[in-house]
Design an enzyme around this catalytic site. Structure first.
Site, PDB file in Angstrom:
ATOM      1  N   SER A  80       0.847  -1.196   0.000  1.00  0.00           N
ATOM      2  CA  SER A  80       0.000   0.000   0.000  1.00  0.00           C
ATOM      3  C   SER A  80       0.879   1.241   0.000  1.00  0.00           C
ATOM      4  CB  SER A  80      -0.899   0.073   1.245  1.00  0.00           C
ATOM      5  OG  SER A  80      -1.696   1.255   1.192  1.00  0.00           O
ATOM      6  N   GLY A 107      -7.818 -14.618  -0.116  1.00  0.00           N
ATOM      7  CA  GLY A 107      -8.183 -15.764  -0.958  1.00  0.00           C
ATOM      8  C   GLY A 107      -7.003 -16.703  -1.129  1.00  0.00           C
ATOM      9  N   TYR A 150      -7.015   6.062   2.440  1.00  0.00           N
ATOM     10  CA  TYR A 150      -6.116   5.148   3.159  1.00  0.00           C
ATOM     11  C   TYR A 150      -6.792   4.613   4.421  1.00  0.00           C
ATOM     12  CZ  TYR A 150      -1.740   3.563   5.419  1.00  0.00           C
ATOM     13  OH  TYR A 150      -0.753   2.818   6.023  1.00  0.00           O
ATOM     14  N   LYS A 154      -8.029   0.693   4.976  1.00  0.00           N
ATOM     15  CA  LYS A 154      -7.445  -0.167   6.010  1.00  0.00           C
ATOM     16  C   LYS A 154      -8.520  -0.654   6.988  1.00  0.00           C
ATOM     17  CE  LYS A 154      -2.955  -0.235   5.046  1.00  0.00           C
ATOM     18  NZ  LYS A 154      -2.230  -1.479   4.726  1.00  0.00           N
ATOM     19  N   THR A 180       6.678   4.585  11.720  1.00  0.00           N
ATOM     20  CA  THR A 180       7.908   3.789  11.737  1.00  0.00           C
ATOM     21  C   THR A 180       8.942   4.464  10.844  1.00  0.00           C
ATOM     22  OG1 THR A 180       6.589   1.795  12.073  1.00  0.00           O
ATOM     23  CG2 THR A 180       8.811   1.468  11.220  1.00  0.00           C
TER      24      THR A 180
END
Ligand code: UDP
Length: 314
Positions: A80, A107, A150, A154, A180
């Site tokens: 992403s 899947g 975004y 999510k 991060t």
């Protein structure tokens, strides 16, 4: 023998966090198939892994379907765009990779009987009204603002993971990653750490948005990746925050980076972006109890390491 080792599929494997994750999986004797479409990732990030017989890289967009032969033990969805300017530049792709991409990765996990791990985000809390943020907080998200593509993707991804667990009994994990930093962050991704470091090294003005009183809590990438693997090993179906609770204002962060870089850059205040969260700090009690995990690298120490990286690429 390569065949006896478990195999992981990592989407976003050529990205900032994804590339560190691939490295750590290989160090743990896990074979890795990295998938990336290079919208924000870079082959440069995993060039050093290319000669490893346990590592494979495929250029692929997970939104278009994923067809992989052979066994797979772990499916880790890290693809992403993740910085505000990047998802602002690719809003539809960002929505798709969180929704359709997550569905495709789930899947794959279902078909292979693999454990699935979703890289979710502190953005699910939006501009939080509860501080610090525990996993039980449902958040304060603006669906139609610039961050909506975004944040909502999510949130939808988390709902997908829970639905596949409940409906198809897929073994799922959800981690919520807080800010991060570390080597291989893109210099130009527009986030505070790369911007401030590049500006400090070049002696340019440090662009602090607003008055800089908004807060963030920054985790060094090695700590984060240790947490990801702990969640894979010992996590349960419920989301777990991964981040460093050492909170700073953005202005303090800017000043610390200028000091560490030995720079003469001055602070230049700019307009605060729409819906910019005012405060962010993870409550990591759940990660401590469930995973026995907490960050070990202090803010200054981590920033020093990241700065070394930026010096080496600038
Ligand atoms: N920020 C800033 N100057 C910059 C880039 C970011 O002041 O050049 C601020 C931004 O407005 C936010 C904080 O730093 O309050 C962290 O931004 P970042 O883009 O790193 O990540 P976010 O946590 O907002 O997703």
């Amino acid at each position: 023998m390569a065949g006896s080792k478990p195999r992981a599929v990592v989407s976003g494997g050529a990205g900032f966090i994804g590339s560190h994750l691939c490295e750590e999986l290989l160090a743990r004797e896990v074979r890795v198939l990295a998938l990336d479409n290079y919208i924000t990732g870079s082959a440069e990030n995993i060039r050093h892994l290319q000669g490893n017989p346990d590592f494979e890289l495929r250029q692929l967009d997970v939104n278009h379907g994923i067809f992989i032969g052979g066994d797979v033990r772990y499916v880790l969805h890290f693809a992403s765009p993740a910085s505000p300017p990047q998802y602002d530049a690719n809003p539809i792709h960002t929505l798709k990779v969180g929704t359709v991409g997550t569905m495709n990765m789930l899947g794959l996990a279902r078909a292979k009987g693999a454990t699935f791990l979703l890289a979710s985000t502190s953005e699910v809390y939006g501009d939080p009204l509860v501080h610090p943020q525990p996993e039980g907080y449902w958040g304060n998200v603006n669906p139609i603002g610039p961050r909506g593509c975004y944040d909502e993707a999510k949130r939808c991804a988390e709902a997908y993971a829970m639905a596949y667990r409940r409906t198809h009994d897929v073994d799922t994990r959800i981690i919520r990653i807080f800010n991060t930093h570390g080597p291989r962050m893109q210099v130009s991704d527009g986030r505070a750490v790369p911007n401030f470091m590049a500006q400090a090294i070049r002696g340019e003005p440090i662009t602090v948005y607003g008055d800089g009183s908004q807060t963030r809590s920054l985790c060094y990438v090695a700590d984060l990746v240790r947490g990801v693997l702990a969640a894979l090993d010992r996590g349960d179906e419920f989301p777990v925050n991964l981040g460093n609770p050492e909170e700073v204002t953005v202005l303090e962060l800017a000043k610390t980076i200028v000091k560490l870089a030995g720079s003469k850059s001055r602070i230049d205040h700019r307009k605060l972006p729409v819906d910019d969260p005012k405060q962010r700090r993870p409550d990591i009690s759940h990660a401590r109890e469930l995973l026995g995990w907490q960050p070990e690298v202090s803010l200054e120490d981590g920033l020093g390491r990241t700065l070394e990286y930026f010096r080496s690429v600038l």
